[in-house]
Design a protein around this motif. Structure first.
Motif, PDB file in Angstrom:
ATOM      1  N   GLN A   1      -1.009   5.052 -10.237  1.00 44.44           N
ATOM      2  CA  GLN A   1      -1.504   6.264  -9.607  1.00 44.44           C
ATOM      3  C   GLN A   1      -1.075   6.197  -8.145  1.00 44.44           C
ATOM      4  N   VAL A   2      -1.138   7.313  -7.446  1.00 41.61           N
ATOM      5  CA  VAL A   2      -0.592   7.384  -6.091  1.00 41.61           C
ATOM      6  C   VAL A   2      -1.107   6.257  -5.203  1.00 41.61           C
TER       7      VAL A   2
ATOM      8  N   PRO B   1       0.843  -1.203   0.000  1.00 40.50           N
ATOM      9  CA  PRO B   1       0.000   0.000   0.000  1.00 40.50           C
ATOM     10  C   PRO B   1       0.877   1.252   0.000  1.00 40.50           C
ATOM     11  N   GLN B   2       0.303   2.336  -0.500  1.00 42.90           N
ATOM     12  CA  GLN B   2       0.981   3.625  -0.435  1.00 42.90           C
ATOM     13  C   GLN B   2       1.262   3.976   1.026  1.00 42.90           C
ATOM     14  N   ILE B   3       2.461   4.456   1.294  1.00 42.61           N
ATOM     15  CA  ILE B   3       2.828   4.808   2.664  1.00 42.61           C
ATOM     16  C   ILE B   3       2.507   6.266   2.957  1.00 42.61           C
ATOM     17  N   HIS B   4       2.868   7.157   2.044  1.00 46.63           N
ATOM     18  CA  HIS B   4       2.677   8.589   2.277  1.00 46.63           C
ATOM     19  C   HIS B   4       1.198   8.928   2.445  1.00 46.63           C
TER      20      HIS B   4
ATOM     21  N   VAL C   1       9.151  -0.745   1.069  1.00 50.84           N
ATOM     22  CA  VAL C   1       8.809  -1.815   2.007  1.00 50.84           C
ATOM     23  C   VAL C   1       7.320  -2.113   1.934  1.00 50.84           C
ATOM     24  N   ASN C   2       6.953  -3.346   2.278  1.00 51.74           N
ATOM     25  CA  ASN C   2       5.542  -3.715   2.260  1.00 51.74           C
ATOM     26  C   ASN C   2       4.893  -3.407   3.611  1.00 51.74           C
ATOM     27  N   TYR C   3       3.614  -3.739   3.727  1.00 49.31           N
ATOM     28  CA  TYR C   3       2.847  -3.412   4.937  1.00 49.31           C
ATOM     29  C   TYR C   3       3.502  -3.989   6.192  1.00 49.31           C
TER      30      TYR C   3
ATOM     31  N   TYR D   1      -1.600  -2.036  -8.324  1.00 47.33           N
ATOM     32  CA  TYR D   1      -0.492  -1.898  -9.267  1.00 47.33           C
ATOM     33  C   TYR D   1       0.852  -2.068  -8.568  1.00 47.33           C
ATOM     34  N   TYR D   2       1.028  -1.358  -7.441  1.00 50.01           N
ATOM     35  CA  TYR D   2       2.334  -1.371  -6.784  1.00 50.01           C
ATOM     36  C   TYR D   2       2.634  -2.718  -6.120  1.00 50.01           C
ATOM     37  N   THR D   3       1.598  -3.406  -5.691  1.00 55.36           N
ATOM     38  CA  THR D   3       1.813  -4.760  -5.174  1.00 55.36           C
ATOM     39  C   THR D   3       2.274  -5.681  -6.297  1.00 55.36           C
TER      40      THR D   3
END
Length: 588
Positions: free
Chosen positions: A401-402, A35-38, A426-428, A407-409
């Protein structure tokens, strides 16, 4: 026969396959998802886990263990659906449940609204309605308020039904639905503006129908009561805690010229802003603009120029333009100060969030355009409409997308398989590294001592049940911001951009680098050129900070008088934690 069935039900196979792929990816990788961190894992996820670990979800008159103690009321109500998931489920599963709830709410609400609008023509339009509904539900918007984004069609549906209802008996269940709607929504992101739009609607309908739209007016009162009751903590903090000056009064919301504000509005029209990236830029924007030109030329050629003023496609576009104009003008000081003068309690309130409604409006525009194409009755044009919505949903799924966690996974997991090495992020599970921090807490017999983080987001401490003097919060006292500025003053001497960032915003309260380096970037390998801890240690101890959890070993620890009491690592975590004791003596 079989091929004919597949051809007729193509939209169900397409959307079903895409949803199944999403579910499979997250259920296979689970905590190893990315997941997105920011503004996500470093914010609300940590806050919600903090409330759970300290048994604060239903507490009143209590302080949360962040920023040296701030009111529990600043962390959201326990009576909203998304938050309730974190009360009953473990962290990642709550996140995943919220993710799929956003999708389910978006699909159901979009389809129900479409059925109400198109009625007997719904079955004709069903293929494109279903695909657009799923595309809308999948938009990669701010996860914590994803349900608030995708539930917008639901409140539109309820208000439509109320307007057309013929009796009090019909209206009662609809009023109940309006009252309960805030459970899915969020006042600061959507509710305030929904109510504002409803006031405008009352005026327009009063003029149009030549009689007062009582049902719509009553629904404003009912919806307001719903928000006040279900988000009572927000309203209490916002309206009845006026004795405390907060950082909202000193935040820099931008000071653009009028021309720059209009350029910002245009950029928002084309791209959408950070929390509401809805993927409309790639397909929907071009399709809708081309359609508007063609349709309006058609109105002129047919001698029906007046239809330009009433065509639903044009009206929705005007709504979109209005929203982005407010988004741009909010950063034009004279405009913003006018609102703050008229409504002092809303000083610092983000009026630019009108643009968040465009996530729904762009997909509504796509539907209006494609149904118009279906009305042509030409197979080629209908096929083109099917192609357009198919490309649109594939863009939502597969274009980065942010907040496109899917997608990022996929990207990070594919990278590991192909390159045989880890990515830089890093992952969750790795971000929070629960096993590592459980080990540290057990080793030091941790019992609630105030602590700070260095080289990582303070959210990591919050998530792991460690009380922090730092943290990320957009609403806390100005006094504490000024206190923290004294603590990190030595770092600011060599970090002008970080000083400007903190002074102009202040929501991220962290120990900063003395050389303008990002010390909390969520990277697998954190490499800093400056290994000094630049703080006023006496000021830090004055807020009872006992421990500093750092990802680097400080080169000036002895100069500060802080002691390294342990170095910790774990196979499940990319972090090595250097634990320092500041020398503050915790009272027995």
């Amino acid at each position: 026969m079989k091929n004919s069935h597949i051809t007729k039900k193509w939209y169900l196979y397409l959307t079903g396959a895409l949803l199944a792929i999403q579910a499979a990816v997250f259920l296979i990788f689970r905590g190893e998802s990315y997941p997105q961190i920011h503004d996500n894992l470093d914010l609300f996820m940590a806050h919600y886990e903090m409330l759970k670990k300290w048994n604060l979800w239903f507490s009143h008159g209590a302080d949360a263990p962040i920023l040296h103690g701030v009111s529990r009321d600043l962390f959201g109500s326990e009576f909203t659906f998304y938050n309730f998931l974190y009360i009953i489920l473990p962290g990642f599963w709550a996140y995943l449940a919220g993710y799929f709830a956003k999708i389910a709410v978006g699909i159901v609400s979009f389809i129900l609204l479409s059925k109400d609008i198109y009625k007997e023509k719904y079955n004709l339009y069903k293929p494109i309605i279903v695909v657009i509904a799923v595309a809308f539900a999948l938009i990669p918007v701010f996860p914590t308020y994803g349900i608030a984004f995708t539930s917008v069609p639901l409140i539109v549906l309820l208000l439509r039904k109320l307007y057309y209802a013929g009796s009090v008996k019909e209206r009662i269940p609809l009023y109940i639905g309006v009252f309960l709607y805030p459970i899915l929504s969020y006042f600061s992101y959507h509710g305030f503006f929904i109510l504002g739009y409803m006031v405008i609607a009352v005026i327009i309908l009063w003029i149009k129908d030549k009689h007062f739209p009582l049902s719509t007016f009553v629904s404003i009162i009912v919806l307001s009561l719903g928000y006040i009751i279900f988000e009572y903590r927000l309203f209490w903090a916002m309206l009845f805690n006026n004795n405390t000056v907060t950082i909202r009064t000193t935040m820099d919301h931008g000071s653009l010229s009028f021309g720059q504000a209009m350029a910002t509005a245009l950029s928002e029209f084309v791209n959408a802003s950070f929390h509401s990236e809805d993927s409309h830029t790639y397909v929907i924007l071009g399709v809708v603009l081309i359609a508007i030109v063609i349709i309006n030329i058609g109105h002129v050629k047919s001698g029906e120029s007046r239809r330009i003023l009433t065509d639903p496609i044009n009206l929705v576009m005007l709504f979109i333009i209005f929203n982005v104009l407010i988004f741009g003008l909010y950063q034009f000081e004279p405009f913003r100060h006018l609102f703050e003068m008229l409504l002092p309690p809303l000083t610092g309130f983000e009026f630019a969030r009108t643009a968040y409604f465009n996530t729904f409006l762009w997909y509504a525009e796509l539907l209006l355009v494609c149904t118009r194409m279906y009305d042509s009755k030409k197979d080629k044009i209908r096929l083109l409409a099917n192609v357009i919505v198919t490309v649109a949903i594939l863009v939502v799924m597969f274009v980065p997308q942010v907040y496109n966690d899917f997608y990022y996974t996929c990207y990070n997991q594919a990278y590991k398989i192909i390159k045989h090495k880890e990515t830089s992020t890093v992952n969750y599970n790795e971000f929070y590294s629960e096993a590592l921090f459980d080990k540290i807490k057990a080793d030091i017999n941790y019992s609630g001592e105030w602590s700070a983080a260095y080289g990582m987001h303070p959210a990591v401490l919050n998530y792991n049940g460690i009380a922090s003097v730092d943290g990320y919060l957009g609403f806390y006292s100005q006094d504490y911001k000024e206190k923290w500025a004294k603590i990190v003053a030595p770092a600011f001497d060599g970090s002008p951009s970080l000083k400007s960032y903190f002074d102009g915003w202040g929501a991220r309260v962290s120990l900063y680098s003395g050389s303008d380096e990002n010390t909390y970037a969520p990277l697998r390998n954190l490499e800093l050129n400056d290994t000094r801890l630049m703080v006023d240690i006496d000021e830090l101890k004055s807020i009872e900070c006992k421990y500093i959890f750092s990802r680097i070993e400080f080169s000036n620890a002895s100069d500060l008088g802080i002691t390294l009491i342990g170095t910790y690592s774990d196979d499940s975590s990319p972090y090595t934690i250097y634990l320092y004791d500041t020398g503050f003596d915790t009272p027995n």
